[in-house]
Write a protein that holds these residues in place. Structure first.
Motif, PDB file in Angstrom:
ATOM      1  N   TRP A  15       0.824  -1.213   0.000  1.00  0.00           N
ATOM      2  CA  TRP A  15       0.000   0.000   0.000  1.00  0.00           C
ATOM      3  C   TRP A  15       0.858   1.263   0.000  1.00  0.00           C
ATOM      4  O   TRP A  15       0.565   2.231  -0.713  1.00  0.00           O
ATOM      5  CB  TRP A  15      -0.933  -0.017   1.216  1.00  0.00           C
ATOM      6  N   LEU A  18       2.047   2.059  -3.331  1.00  0.00           N
ATOM      7  CA  LEU A  18       0.979   2.606  -4.171  1.00  0.00           C
ATOM      8  C   LEU A  18       0.752   4.087  -3.886  1.00  0.00           C
ATOM      9  O   LEU A  18       0.580   4.894  -4.809  1.00  0.00           O
ATOM     10  CB  LEU A  18      -0.320   1.820  -3.929  1.00  0.00           C
ATOM     11  N   GLY A  23      -0.481   5.657  -7.589  1.00  0.00           N
ATOM     12  CA  GLY A  23      -1.164   4.738  -8.514  1.00  0.00           C
ATOM     13  C   GLY A  23      -0.147   3.848  -9.204  1.00  0.00           C
ATOM     14  O   GLY A  23       1.045   4.136  -9.191  1.00  0.00           O
ATOM     15  N   TRP A  26      -1.590  -2.404 -12.539  1.00  0.00           N
ATOM     16  CA  TRP A  26      -1.708  -3.710 -11.873  1.00  0.00           C
ATOM     17  C   TRP A  26      -1.502  -4.789 -12.929  1.00  0.00           C
ATOM     18  O   TRP A  26      -2.441  -5.294 -13.523  1.00  0.00           O
ATOM     19  CB  TRP A  26      -3.068  -3.844 -11.194  1.00  0.00           C
ATOM     20  N   ARG A  46     -14.301   0.321  -7.443  1.00  0.00           N
ATOM     21  CA  ARG A  46     -13.459   0.376  -6.253  1.00  0.00           C
ATOM     22  C   ARG A  46     -12.843  -0.993  -5.989  1.00  0.00           C
ATOM     23  O   ARG A  46     -13.441  -2.013  -6.326  1.00  0.00           O
ATOM     24  CB  ARG A  46     -14.287   0.800  -5.038  1.00  0.00           C
ATOM     25  N   PHE A  49      -7.275  -3.180  -1.355  1.00  0.00           N
ATOM     26  CA  PHE A  49      -5.888  -3.618  -1.437  1.00  0.00           C
ATOM     27  C   PHE A  49      -5.638  -4.540  -0.250  1.00  0.00           C
ATOM     28  O   PHE A  49      -5.725  -4.134   0.900  1.00  0.00           O
ATOM     29  CB  PHE A  49      -4.950  -2.401  -1.373  1.00  0.00           C
ATOM     30  N   MET A  62      -8.794   1.391  -3.219  1.00  0.00           N
ATOM     31  CA  MET A  62      -8.285   1.948  -4.472  1.00  0.00           C
ATOM     32  C   MET A  62      -9.459   2.201  -5.408  1.00  0.00           C
ATOM     33  O   MET A  62     -10.560   1.705  -5.190  1.00  0.00           O
ATOM     34  CB  MET A  62      -7.342   0.948  -5.167  1.00  0.00           C
ATOM     35  N   GLN A  63      -9.174   2.962  -6.463  1.00  0.00           N
ATOM     36  CA  GLN A  63     -10.151   3.036  -7.530  1.00  0.00           C
ATOM     37  C   GLN A  63      -9.499   2.590  -8.830  1.00  0.00           C
ATOM     38  O   GLN A  63      -8.288   2.755  -9.020  1.00  0.00           O
ATOM     39  CB  GLN A  63     -10.708   4.457  -7.675  1.00  0.00           C
ATOM     40  N   VAL A  82      -4.591   1.372 -11.256  1.00  0.00           N
ATOM     41  CA  VAL A  82      -5.289   1.605  -9.989  1.00  0.00           C
ATOM     42  C   VAL A  82      -4.633   2.775  -9.265  1.00  0.00           C
ATOM     43  O   VAL A  82      -3.436   3.028  -9.413  1.00  0.00           O
ATOM     44  CB  VAL A  82      -5.248   0.354  -9.077  1.00  0.00           C
ATOM     45  N   GLU A  83      -5.457   3.506  -8.497  1.00  0.00           N
ATOM     46  CA  GLU A  83      -4.954   4.636  -7.721  1.00  0.00           C
ATOM     47  C   GLU A  83      -5.502   4.561  -6.306  1.00  0.00           C
ATOM     48  O   GLU A  83      -6.630   4.113  -6.096  1.00  0.00           O
ATOM     49  CB  GLU A  83      -5.364   5.961  -8.390  1.00  0.00           C
ATOM     50  N   PRO A  84      -4.700   4.999  -5.332  1.00  0.00           N
ATOM     51  CA  PRO A  84      -5.161   4.940  -3.936  1.00  0.00           C
ATOM     52  C   PRO A  84      -6.281   5.939  -3.669  1.00  0.00           C
ATOM     53  O   PRO A  84      -6.270   7.050  -4.208  1.00  0.00           O
ATOM     54  CB  PRO A  84      -3.899   5.290  -3.139  1.00  0.00           C
ATOM     55  N   ARG A  87      -6.496   4.971   2.983  1.00  0.00           N
ATOM     56  CA  ARG A  87      -6.049   3.875   3.829  1.00  0.00           C
ATOM     57  C   ARG A  87      -7.181   3.517   4.778  1.00  0.00           C
ATOM     58  O   ARG A  87      -7.898   4.396   5.246  1.00  0.00           O
ATOM     59  CB  ARG A  87      -4.828   4.328   4.629  1.00  0.00           C
TER      60      ARG A  87
END
Length: 135
Positions: A15, A18, A23, A26, A46, A49, A62-63, A82-84, A87
DNA sequence: GCCAACGTTGGC
DNA sequence: GCCAACGTTGGC
């Protein structure tokens, strides 16, 4: 919108990586079932992770930032970006997931070796609740 | 360190 | 096309 769970070994890519990268692609998935799920992903979906191995916990949301594109030269595989998003304030451990009867049918619990699995909307709500996430 | 699950490979 | 053997992966 659909929901997913993506697993990675934190020692390989976690994480924090990321978030640092803002991002990532993947890629490297070499399992046909997982590949098929990747091809179903749409921007805005969505994904949780999940850290495997020592940690064994869902750690973030993530999205999906872009639909799939070919991964590798033979046209057989696919990857997504993917992007965070956030958390999870409280990581949701594998033990917690297993002990919650409402998550009995969670796909990753049924097919533990699949690195990409779908999450039902009602399961997503439960996981967000357990993780203390905003949504 | 071991085992279970399961995908892949190769012989037939 | 079947199926046993083997390799990989993740959890315990």
């Amino acid at each position: 919108m659909a929901y997913w769970l993506l697993r990675s070994e934190p020692d390989v890519y976690g994480w924090d990586d990321l978030v640092r990268d803002k991002g990532t692609e993947w890629d490297g998935v070499r399992n046909y079932t997982a590949r098929n799920f990747i091809k179903e992903m749409q921007p805005g979906d969505r994904a949780i992770f999940y850290h495997s191995n020592k940690e064994k916990a869902a750690v973030g949301v993530m999205q999906i930032a872009r639909a799939w594109r070919p991964d590798g030269d033979d046209g057989k595989w696919a990857s997504v970006r993917v992007e965070p998003v956030e958390r999870l304030p409280t990581p949701v451990s594998l033990a917690t997931m297993k002990s919650d009867a409402r998550l009995e049918k969670l796909e990753v619990l049924r097919q533990s070796r699949l690195s990409v699995t779908p999450v039902r909307p009602e399961e997503w709500e439960i996981l967000m609740e357990l993780g203390g996430a905003g949504g």
